[in-house]
Design an enzyme around this catalytic site. Structure first.
Site, PDB file in Angstrom:
ATOM      1  N   GLU A  89       0.809  -1.138   0.125  1.00 37.69           N
ATOM      2  CA  GLU A  89      -0.040  -0.079  -0.148  1.00 37.69           C
ATOM      3  C   GLU A  89       0.867   1.571  -0.199  1.00 37.69           C
ATOM      4  O   GLU A  89       1.624   1.493   0.959  1.00 37.69           O
ATOM      5  CB  GLU A  89      -1.020  -0.258   1.244  1.00 37.69           C
ATOM      6  CG  GLU A  89      -1.719   1.288   1.062  1.00 37.69           C
ATOM      7  CD  GLU A  89      -2.633   1.482   0.329  1.00 37.69           C
ATOM      8  OE1 GLU A  89      -3.516   0.878  -0.236  1.00 37.69           O
ATOM      9  OE2 GLU A  89      -2.591   2.750  -0.389  1.00 37.69           O
ATOM     10  N   ASP A 116       4.551   0.580  -4.029  1.00 36.33           N
ATOM     11  CA  ASP A 116       3.881  -0.026  -5.294  1.00 36.33           C
ATOM     12  C   ASP A 116       4.176  -1.578  -5.205  1.00 36.33           C
ATOM     13  O   ASP A 116       5.439  -2.087  -5.123  1.00 36.33           O
ATOM     14  CB  ASP A 116       4.689   0.708  -6.533  1.00 36.33           C
ATOM     15  CG  ASP A 116       4.032  -0.023  -7.780  1.00 36.33           C
ATOM     16  OD1 ASP A 116       3.162  -0.896  -7.837  1.00 36.33           O
ATOM     17  OD2 ASP A 116       4.318   0.773  -9.010  1.00 36.33           O
ATOM     18  N   ASP A 138      -8.238   1.359  -7.379  1.00 38.05           N
ATOM     19  CA  ASP A 138      -8.830   2.816  -7.671  1.00 38.05           C
ATOM     20  C   ASP A 138      -9.373   2.776  -8.916  1.00 38.05           C
ATOM     21  O   ASP A 138      -8.808   2.094  -9.947  1.00 38.05           O
ATOM     22  CB  ASP A 138      -7.545   3.637  -7.527  1.00 38.05           C
ATOM     23  CG  ASP A 138      -6.726   3.942  -6.526  1.00 38.05           C
ATOM     24  OD1 ASP A 138      -7.758   4.116  -5.346  1.00 38.05           O
ATOM     25  OD2 ASP A 138      -5.660   4.164  -6.248  1.00 38.05           O
ATOM     26  N   LYS A 142     -12.648   7.645 -15.564  1.00 34.97           N
ATOM     27  CA  LYS A 142     -12.826   8.489 -16.664  1.00 34.97           C
ATOM     28  C   LYS A 142     -12.197   7.814 -17.853  1.00 34.97           C
ATOM     29  O   LYS A 142     -10.877   7.276 -17.413  1.00 34.97           O
ATOM     30  CB  LYS A 142     -12.229   9.761 -16.485  1.00 34.97           C
ATOM     31  CG  LYS A 142     -13.134  10.776 -15.550  1.00 34.97           C
ATOM     32  CD  LYS A 142     -12.499  12.114 -15.570  1.00 34.97           C
ATOM     33  CE  LYS A 142     -13.318  12.969 -14.625  1.00 34.97           C
ATOM     34  NZ  LYS A 142     -12.465  14.056 -13.829  1.00 34.97           N
ATOM     35  N   ASP A 174     -16.560  -2.175  -7.295  1.00 35.36           N
ATOM     36  CA  ASP A 174     -18.260  -1.694  -7.345  1.00 35.36           C
ATOM     37  C   ASP A 174     -18.470  -0.750  -8.750  1.00 35.36           C
ATOM     38  O   ASP A 174     -19.557  -0.111  -8.861  1.00 35.36           O
ATOM     39  CB  ASP A 174     -18.400  -0.681  -6.168  1.00 35.36           C
ATOM     40  CG  ASP A 174     -17.538   0.378  -6.038  1.00 35.36           C
ATOM     41  OD1 ASP A 174     -16.325   0.259  -6.279  1.00 35.36           O
ATOM     42  OD2 ASP A 174     -17.843   1.579  -5.881  1.00 35.36           O
ATOM     43  N   THR A 212     -14.648  -3.884   3.864  1.00 36.56           N
ATOM     44  CA  THR A 212     -13.458  -2.890   3.657  1.00 36.56           C
ATOM     45  C   THR A 212     -14.305  -1.391   3.905  1.00 36.56           C
ATOM     46  O   THR A 212     -15.456  -1.246   3.674  1.00 36.56           O
ATOM     47  CB  THR A 212     -12.624  -2.841   2.819  1.00 36.56           C
ATOM     48  OG1 THR A 212     -13.385  -2.545   1.402  1.00 36.56           O
ATOM     49  CG2 THR A 212     -12.080  -4.411   2.315  1.00 36.56           C
ATOM     50  N   ARG A 213     -13.178  -0.458   4.280  1.00 28.25           N
ATOM     51  CA  ARG A 213     -13.932   0.775   4.180  1.00 28.25           C
ATOM     52  C   ARG A 213     -14.452   1.357   2.913  1.00 28.25           C
ATOM     53  O   ARG A 213     -15.454   1.975   2.996  1.00 28.25           O
ATOM     54  CB  ARG A 213     -12.652   1.727   4.812  1.00 28.25           C
ATOM     55  CG  ARG A 213     -13.088   2.978   5.196  1.00 28.25           C
ATOM     56  CD  ARG A 213     -11.812   3.546   6.016  1.00 28.25           C
ATOM     57  NE  ARG A 213     -12.241   5.190   6.172  1.00 28.25           N
ATOM     58  CZ  ARG A 213     -11.137   6.013   5.879  1.00 28.25           C
ATOM     59  NH1 ARG A 213     -10.052   5.539   6.336  1.00 28.25           N
ATOM     60  NH2 ARG A 213     -11.637   7.025   5.925  1.00 28.25           N
ATOM     61  N   GLU A 215     -15.416  -0.430   0.454  1.00 29.80           N
ATOM     62  CA  GLU A 215     -16.803  -1.027   0.299  1.00 29.80           C
ATOM     63  C   GLU A 215     -17.879  -0.476   1.117  1.00 29.80           C
ATOM     64  O   GLU A 215     -19.132  -0.153   0.457  1.00 29.80           O
ATOM     65  CB  GLU A 215     -16.970  -2.340   0.627  1.00 29.80           C
ATOM     66  CG  GLU A 215     -18.285  -3.497   0.246  1.00 29.80           C
ATOM     67  CD  GLU A 215     -18.005  -4.999   0.674  1.00 29.80           C
ATOM     68  OE1 GLU A 215     -17.876  -5.526  -0.310  1.00 29.80           O
ATOM     69  OE2 GLU A 215     -18.319  -5.144   1.619  1.00 29.80           O
TER      70      GLU A 215
HETATM   71  C1  LIG Z   1      -9.942   2.382  -3.343  1.00 32.20           C
HETATM   72  S1  LIG Z   1      -8.886   2.220  -2.456  1.00 32.20           S
HETATM   73  C2  LIG Z   1      -9.395   0.732  -1.739  1.00 32.20           C
HETATM   74  C3  LIG Z   1      -8.678   0.241  -0.428  1.00 32.20           C
HETATM   75  C4  LIG Z   1      -9.121  -1.033   0.203  1.00 32.20           C
HETATM   76  N1  LIG Z   1      -8.691  -2.087  -0.559  1.00 32.20           N
HETATM   77  C5  LIG Z   1     -10.432  -1.149   0.676  1.00 32.20           C
HETATM   78  O1  LIG Z   1     -11.379  -1.994  -0.102  1.00 32.20           O
HETATM   79  O2  LIG Z   1     -10.931  -0.257   1.289  1.00 32.20           O
HETATM   80  C6  LIG Z   1      -7.448   1.411  -3.525  1.00 32.20           C
HETATM   81  C7  LIG Z   1      -5.997   1.463  -2.655  1.00 32.20           C
HETATM   82  O3  LIG Z   1      -5.183   0.851  -3.791  1.00 32.20           O
HETATM   83  C8  LIG Z   1      -3.807   1.498  -3.378  1.00 32.20           C
HETATM   84  N2  LIG Z   1      -3.030   1.312  -4.547  1.00 32.20           N
HETATM   85  C9  LIG Z   1      -3.259   1.993  -5.671  1.00 32.20           C
HETATM   86  N3  LIG Z   1      -2.027   1.749  -6.588  1.00 32.20           N
HETATM   87  C10 LIG Z   1      -1.146   0.576  -5.789  1.00 32.20           C
HETATM   88  C11 LIG Z   1      -0.248  -0.064  -6.249  1.00 32.20           C
HETATM   89  N4  LIG Z   1       0.271   0.343  -7.251  1.00 32.20           N
HETATM   90  N5  LIG Z   1       0.461  -0.862  -5.482  1.00 32.20           N
HETATM   91  C12 LIG Z   1      -0.124  -1.072  -4.243  1.00 32.20           C
HETATM   92  N6  LIG Z   1      -1.328  -0.407  -3.740  1.00 32.20           N
HETATM   93  C13 LIG Z   1      -1.855   0.459  -4.720  1.00 32.20           C
HETATM   94  C14 LIG Z   1      -4.438   2.941  -3.217  1.00 32.20           C
HETATM   95  O4  LIG Z   1      -3.138   3.623  -2.293  1.00 32.20           O
HETATM   96  C15 LIG Z   1      -5.598   2.889  -2.334  1.00 32.20           C
HETATM   97  O5  LIG Z   1      -5.236   2.601  -0.982  1.00 32.20           O
END
Ligand SMILES: C[S@@+](CC[C@H](N)C(=O)[O-])C[C@H]1O[C@@H](n2cnc3c(N)ncnc32)[C@H](O)[C@@H]1O
Length: 233
Positions: A89, A116, A138, A142, A174, A212-213, A215
């Site tokens: 994360e 990453d 994420d 768009k 979602d 999860t948060r 969700e």
């Molecule tokens: C929409 S959030 C969802 C977080 C969590 N899984 C949840 O369901 O609450 C997406 C997460 O993916 C992480 N993320 C984005 N690119 C990433 C990468 N290349 N490697 C690891 N995590 C990444 C973001 O920082 C973010 O916290």
């Protein structure tokens, strides 16, 4: 004498690294307790180098990609104390929250990569993971941002490489355009079987699912979570 890179090259390199990792790296300032955990505890739980070396006697090793606030990762680690879990994360506040959860629950089976996930995957041997979770990546809804999505052909090839044969890849989202995007690309890869037999399957949360948060937010805002399971053939 210091040789400065050519300005165009420098710009290209900055652009290349930005392209790899999109999204927030940091939110509101950390509390003193969280800062302390990041300074003191995080280095002792670092997944790299040698992501598998931390889990000598573990029954299995799983990876959660983008664990956010760590709700799911902590839940798994608590329920399966004999299994190892790697979480990746880049969002510092999520990492700090998860570190607090690790100490509160006294867990010793989680290793964290603050950054990453592709860095962790590159350090893993072929056929080394028992499960991979990608929960609400994420969405980048768009069309002009689709290229920022985590699920891309080369990323799927890496998922395939590091998973053990017959091991599951879990993908939840979602956002319908991302659900379609991921499904099409993962199936097109040819190395994964989709386990769903009917829509009730992909609309039903995974067994023993803690949510999860992200969700919870999606449900509050009226979006429907989709839960996919693919098996590496
Ligand atoms: C929409 S959030 C969802 C977080 C969590 N899984 C949840 O369901 O609450 C997406 C997460 O993916 C992480 N993320 C984005 N690119 C990433 C990468 N290349 N490697 C690891 N995590 C990444 C973001 O920082 C973010 O916290």
């Amino acid at each position: 004498m210091t040789i400065k890179p050519h300005p165009h090259r420098e710009r290209r390199e900055r652009h290349a690294s930005r392209r790899r990792l999109w999204g927030r790296a940091k939110g509101k300032p950390l509390s003193a307790h969280q800062s302390n955990l990041v300074q003191e505890l995080l280095p002792t739980l670092a997944a790299l180098p040698g992501p598998l070396s931390h889990f000598g006697g573990a029954q299995s090793v799983s990876l959660e990609i983008g664990f956010g606030g760590g709700e799911h990762l902590l839940h798994l680690a608590k329920n399966e104390p004999n299994c190892g879990f790697i979480g990746a994360e880049p969002f510092l506040n999520g990492v700090a929250k998860t570190l607090a959860g690790i100490t509160e629950r006294e867990l010793d089976n989680i290793r964290i990569h603050h950054g990453d996930v592709t860095e962790v995957m590159a350090a893993l041997p072929k056929n080394s993971l028992d499960r991979i979770y990608i929960l609400y990546p994420d969405p980048w809804p768009k069309p002009r941002h689709y290229k920022r999505r985590l699920i891309q052909e080369d990323f799927i090839a890496e998922l395939y490489r590091v998973l053990k044969p017959d091991a599951p890849l879990y993908f939840a989202s979602d956002i319908i355009s991302y659900v379609d995007w991921a499904l099409a690309r993962i199936l097109r890869h040819g190395g994964f079987e989709w386990t769903a037999e009917s829509s009730s399957n992909w609309l039903t949360p995974y067994e023993n699912w803690p949510s999860t948060r992200y969700e919870a937010k999606a449900r509050r805002e009226g979006r429907t979570p989709h839960y996919f399971t693919f098996i590496k053939a």
